[in-house]
Design a protein around this motif. Sequence first.
Motif, PDB file in Angstrom:
ATOM      1  N   LEU A   1       0.833  -1.208   0.000  1.00 10.41           N
ATOM      2  CA  LEU A   1       0.000   0.000   0.000  1.00 10.41           C
ATOM      3  C   LEU A   1       0.870   1.261   0.000  1.00 10.41           C
ATOM      4  O   LEU A   1       0.499   2.277  -0.597  1.00 10.41           O
ATOM      5  CB  LEU A   1      -0.967  -0.012   1.194  1.00 10.41           C
ATOM      6  N   THR A   2       2.036   1.184   0.640  1.00 10.29           N
ATOM      7  CA  THR A   2       2.976   2.312   0.588  1.00 10.29           C
ATOM      8  C   THR A   2       3.404   2.537  -0.860  1.00 10.29           C
ATOM      9  O   THR A   2       3.463   3.674  -1.342  1.00 10.29           O
ATOM     10  CB  THR A   2       4.210   2.014   1.470  1.00 10.29           C
ATOM     11  N   ASP A   3       3.669   1.433  -1.563  1.00  5.35           N
ATOM     12  CA  ASP A   3       4.044   1.525  -2.980  1.00  5.35           C
ATOM     13  C   ASP A   3       2.894   2.158  -3.789  1.00  5.35           C
ATOM     14  O   ASP A   3       3.116   3.024  -4.632  1.00  5.35           O
ATOM     15  CB  ASP A   3       4.375   0.109  -3.492  1.00  5.35           C
ATOM     16  N   HIS A   4       1.666   1.746  -3.483  1.00  7.15           N
ATOM     17  CA  HIS A   4       0.523   2.305  -4.219  1.00  7.15           C
ATOM     18  C   HIS A   4       0.366   3.801  -3.959  1.00  7.15           C
ATOM     19  O   HIS A   4      -0.016   4.546  -4.855  1.00  7.15           O
ATOM     20  CB  HIS A   4      -0.762   1.571  -3.830  1.00  7.15           C
ATOM     21  N   LEU A   5       0.679   4.219  -2.742  1.00 10.03           N
ATOM     22  CA  LEU A   5       0.563   5.658  -2.449  1.00 10.03           C
ATOM     23  C   LEU A   5       1.565   6.455  -3.284  1.00 10.03           C
ATOM     24  O   LEU A   5       1.314   7.613  -3.612  1.00 10.03           O
ATOM     25  CB  LEU A   5       0.771   5.916  -0.951  1.00 10.03           C
ATOM     26  N   SER A   6       2.679   5.820  -3.661  1.00 10.99           N
ATOM     27  CA  SER A   6       3.643   6.537  -4.494  1.00 10.99           C
ATOM     28  C   SER A   6       3.216   6.502  -5.961  1.00 10.99           C
ATOM     29  O   SER A   6       3.730   7.250  -6.777  1.00 10.99           O
ATOM     30  CB  SER A   6       5.043   5.935  -4.333  1.00 10.99           C
ATOM     31  N   ARG A   7       2.263   5.602  -6.286  1.00 17.96           N
ATOM     32  CA  ARG A   7       1.855   5.457  -7.694  1.00 17.96           C
ATOM     33  C   ARG A   7       0.487   6.037  -8.010  1.00 17.96           C
ATOM     34  O   ARG A   7       0.179   6.307  -9.175  1.00 17.96           O
ATOM     35  CB  ARG A   7       1.894   3.971  -8.087  1.00 17.96           C
TER      36      ARG A   7
ATOM     37  N   SER B   1      -9.074   8.059  -3.513  1.00 15.67           N
ATOM     38  CA  SER B   1      -8.408   6.746  -3.429  1.00 15.67           C
ATOM     39  C   SER B   1      -7.289   6.792  -2.399  1.00 15.67           C
ATOM     40  O   SER B   1      -7.093   5.845  -1.621  1.00 15.67           O
ATOM     41  CB  SER B   1      -7.812   6.342  -4.783  1.00 15.67           C
ATOM     42  N   ARG B   2      -6.557   7.886  -2.380  1.00 17.29           N
ATOM     43  CA  ARG B   2      -5.412   7.997  -1.468  1.00 17.29           C
ATOM     44  C   ARG B   2      -5.858   7.933  -0.006  1.00 17.29           C
ATOM     45  O   ARG B   2      -5.216   7.291   0.828  1.00 17.29           O
ATOM     46  CB  ARG B   2      -4.639   9.296  -1.728  1.00 17.29           C
ATOM     47  N   ALA B   3      -6.988   8.585   0.294  1.00 12.85           N
ATOM     48  CA  ALA B   3      -7.482   8.575   1.681  1.00 12.85           C
ATOM     49  C   ALA B   3      -7.853   7.146   2.107  1.00 12.85           C
ATOM     50  O   ALA B   3      -7.574   6.720   3.236  1.00 12.85           O
ATOM     51  CB  ALA B   3      -8.704   9.493   1.795  1.00 12.85           C
ATOM     52  N   ILE B   4      -8.447   6.399   1.181  1.00 22.03           N
ATOM     53  CA  ILE B   4      -8.818   5.007   1.483  1.00 22.03           C
ATOM     54  C   ILE B   4      -7.561   4.169   1.732  1.00 22.03           C
ATOM     55  O   ILE B   4      -7.463   3.438   2.724  1.00 22.03           O
ATOM     56  CB  ILE B   4      -9.646   4.404   0.313  1.00 22.03           C
TER      57      ILE B   4
ATOM     58  N   ARG C   1      -3.805   1.152   5.106  1.00 19.60           N
ATOM     59  CA  ARG C   1      -2.425   0.855   5.505  1.00 19.60           C
ATOM     60  C   ARG C   1      -2.266   0.910   7.026  1.00 19.60           C
ATOM     61  O   ARG C   1      -1.612   0.052   7.626  1.00 19.60           O
ATOM     62  CB  ARG C   1      -1.466   1.837   4.818  1.00 19.60           C
ATOM     63  N   ALA C   2      -2.894   1.898   7.653  1.00 22.21           N
ATOM     64  CA  ALA C   2      -2.803   2.009   9.116  1.00 22.21           C
ATOM     65  C   ALA C   2      -3.466   0.795   9.779  1.00 22.21           C
ATOM     66  O   ALA C   2      -2.950   0.245  10.763  1.00 22.21           O
ATOM     67  CB  ALA C   2      -3.471   3.298   9.579  1.00 22.21           C
ATOM     68  N   ASP C   3      -4.606   0.360   9.235  1.00 23.59           N
ATOM     69  CA  ASP C   3      -5.301  -0.817   9.798  1.00 23.59           C
ATOM     70  C   ASP C   3      -4.448  -2.075   9.652  1.00 23.59           C
ATOM     71  O   ASP C   3      -4.345  -2.879  10.583  1.00 23.59           O
ATOM     72  CB  ASP C   3      -6.644  -1.052   9.089  1.00 23.59           C
TER      73      ASP C   3
END
Length: 211
Positions: free
Chosen positions: A149-155, A163-166, A171-173
């Motif tokens: 999910l960290t990778d997805h946040l960079s993409r 989408s980013r907020a979701i 990721r925190a969960d």
Amino acid sequence: MQQLTRIDQHLAELDHALRVLVAPARAARPTPAASATETELPDADRRAAAELMRVNHVGEVCAQALYRSQARWARDPALKAELLAAAQEETDHLAWCAERLAELNARPSALNPLWYVGAYAFGWIAGRIGDDANLSFVIETERQVEAHLTDHLSRLPATDQRSRAIVETMRADEARHADEAERRGGQKPSALIGGLMALAAGVMKRVAAKI
Ligand SMILES: [Fe+2]
Ligand SMILES: [Fe+2]
């Protein structure tokens, strides 16, 4: 009588699978996307975001299957209850991803039944080995998902705030799910097992982005 109980359990598993695959998921928490405003995305960005969110939706279908089968075979009742509670949070993720996919005019993966069965089998293996394997499986899965999910946040397109907020909340969960399993005394599995799990997840991610 015992045979009947076993059939009941199989039917309950089938019922859950069908609900994940066919019925719209219901979230207990409001979508994190509500805190972000929708912006008109250029078509290329919308398609790129949809591919990533389809992969995340598949990940959540797999999370349902995994937690369900792992809980089914957990021996310690407290562990079983914890796995089922985590599955409930994963239901929120499933619902949020499905909702976002629809907003992006995209459909979920056509192969969801296949992903569900595959993930259920992985969870079954971990659960049958025992509670220690069950816990290490949770830790490895959640840590890999957290990194993914960290990778997805960079993409994800910077303008796709919904989408980013979701993804950020998910990721925190996921990190918390891994932390809780570690607090219960779970250990990370061997590098070989972790590598095999990453390999299976890699295949899923490539295929699910498109199909
Ligand atoms: Fe999740
Ligand atoms: Fe999780």
